[in-house]
Design a protein around this motif. Structure first.
Motif, mmCIF file in Angstrom:
data_model
loop_
_atom_site.group_PDB
_atom_site.id
_atom_site.type_symbol
_atom_site.label_atom_id
_atom_site.label_comp_id
_atom_site.label_asym_id
_atom_site.label_seq_id
_atom_site.Cartn_x
_atom_site.Cartn_y
_atom_site.Cartn_z
ATOM 1 N N ASP A 115 0.740 8.842 1.440
ATOM 2 C CA ASP A 115 -0.435 8.318 0.733
ATOM 3 C C ASP A 115 -1.121 9.455 -0.016
ATOM 4 O OD1 ASP A 115 -2.718 6.548 0.120
ATOM 5 O OD2 ASP A 115 -3.762 7.872 1.523
ATOM 6 N N THR A 124 0.842 -1.208 0.000
ATOM 7 C CA THR A 124 0.000 0.000 0.000
ATOM 8 C C THR A 124 0.875 1.255 0.000
ATOM 9 O OG1 THR A 124 -0.042 0.176 2.388
ATOM 10 C CG2 THR A 124 -1.756 -1.209 1.384
ATOM 11 N N SER A 137 -1.761 9.361 -3.985
ATOM 12 C CA SER A 137 -3.134 9.192 -4.485
ATOM 13 C C SER A 137 -3.629 10.447 -5.218
ATOM 14 C CB SER A 137 -4.087 8.745 -3.378
ATOM 15 O OG SER A 137 -3.997 9.614 -2.298
ATOM 16 N N ASP A 156 -6.044 2.209 -9.013
ATOM 17 C CA ASP A 156 -6.012 2.390 -7.557
ATOM 18 C C ASP A 156 -5.555 1.104 -6.865
ATOM 19 O OD1 ASP A 156 -8.462 1.334 -8.577
ATOM 20 O OD2 ASP A 156 -9.426 1.639 -6.629
ATOM 21 N N ARG A 185 -3.446 3.640 -5.017
ATOM 22 C CA ARG A 185 -3.512 3.455 -3.557
ATOM 23 C C ARG A 185 -2.686 2.256 -3.094
ATOM 24 N NH1 ARG A 185 -6.661 6.909 -1.163
ATOM 25 N NH2 ARG A 185 -8.086 8.090 -2.466
#
Ligand code: ACO
Length: 324
Positions: free
Chosen positions: A31, A19, A35, A277, A41
């Motif tokens: 993150d 992740t 993103s 994603d 993601r």
């Protein structure tokens, strides 16, 4: 004339999920940066599966979906820039893994993220010429081997995976309607990975490390431009209008690049399939993995018009229009 109909799809991604939060522990990133700039993601990374094993697993699923035996396959083409070995080709390994008959043709195509659409274009031409009845077209890459996991500007973008389709020579109006492949080698330095082989003792200059190098900003601009022109090309050739398109399946590199292409076409959001994603940019695996997911989610129906478009290192770009 015969058409190359896509009669089965399959895909495979490795189990291990990495992740954006995992990456926060590896490089100076967040993150929210990843993103918002890319739409990614998480991604999958191969621990055990080689490129040809991922390709074979995707192909096995595609053969099952098509109801075709490996013995019926005449041609295997794998789009990849991360083969298991310098030679033999990944396609030869797939032939061996699946038990495709001896004497079938098998080879790899190097066109980076356009690898799958290059392979589709070639197989389509073999089928139209009448020399091949059934072909396996695969896109597979293991970029986790190619990226420098200490370089935040590239490692956050990529993931591993493979996708496959079975093509069958059939009469009628379903199948590949138009397919185009292009390159411009002047832009090779935008995105490249040096040779994994050590330099020979006769070379004046070493070949440096093998990690992927990328000029992200310039690649971004070229990607938007080439994706737009590639889509226009197949639409003009087939006489398709934006309202005829059921689904656009673009190369899954960056959501902002995809949205720019969508805006140019004035397509509704639900007509563009994205799954970056979950997987990031899986290079040649990207389009066939997305296609397989779209098919399995029931988003592709008989006679739907599907458009594919890609760009990648080379610089390469490609597009295809298919009646499902
Ligand atoms: N986390 C946090 N900050 C970062 C990261 C990161 N992972 N990476 C870069 N930054 C920083 C940069 O250092 C820079 O900082 P500075 O302003 O202090 O100098 C800042 O973020 C902005 O960097 P940019 O490169 O300008 O960011 P941009 O908005 O252009 O996004 C990206 C970068 C996502 C790489 C974008 O350019 C892109 O997607 N390009 C296309 C890449 C692509 O699609 N490649 C695949 C091609 S297909 C194939 O064949 C493999």
């Amino acid at each position: 004339m015969m058409k190359a109909r896509l009669i089965g799809t399959g895909s495979f991604v490795p189990k291990k999920i990495l992740t954006n939060y995992d990456l926060e522990k590896m490089v100076e990133t967040s993150d929210s940066w990843i993103s918002t700039r890319t739409g990614i993601r998480q991604r999958r990374v191969a621990v055990e599966d080689s490129t040809s094993e991922m390709a074979a697993k995707a192909a096995k699923a595609a053969l099952k979906a098509a109801g075709v035996s490996p013995k019926e396959i005449d041609l295997i083409i794998v789009g990849t820039v991360t083969p298991d070995m310098t030679f033999p080709s990944s396609a030869c390994f797939v032939q061996s893994h699946l038990g495709v008959k001896s004497g079938a043709a098998a080879f790899d195509v190097s066109a980076a993220c356009s690898g799958f659409l290059y392979a589709l274009d070639i197989a389509n031409k073999y089928i139209k010429s009448g020399s091949v009845q059934k072909a396996l077209v695969i896109g597979a890459d293991r970029f986790s081997r190619l990226v420098d996991w200490k370089d935040r500007s590239t490692c956050v973008l990529f993931g591993d995976g493979a996708g496959a389709v079975v093509l069958s020579a059939e009469k009628g109006n379903r199948g590949v309607l138009s397919s185009r492949i292009h390159s411009d080698g002047r832009h090779w330095e935008m995105l490249y990975a040096d040779s994994p082989c050590p330099p020979s003792p006769f070379e004046k200059k070493g070949s440096g490390n093998h990690y992927l190098k990328m000029n992200g900003n310039e690649t971004f601009k070229l990607a938007v431009r080439t994706m737009g022109s590639a889509i226009k090309e197949v639409m003009e050739e087939t006489g398709l209008k934006p309202e005829d398109i059921s689904l656009l399946i673009p190369h899954q590199a960056n959501l902002r690049i995809i949205n720019a292409a969508r805006d140019r076409l004035k397509l509704a959001e639900e007509k563009v399939f994205t799954n970056l994603d979950k997987y990031g940019n899986t290079s040649a695996g990207s389009i066939p993995i997305a296609l397989d997911e779209a098919v399995r989610e029931g988003k592709v129906k008989d006679n739907d018009i599907i458009l594919f478009v890609s760009f990648g290192g080379g610089l390469t770009w490609a597009s295809a229009a298919v009646r499902w």
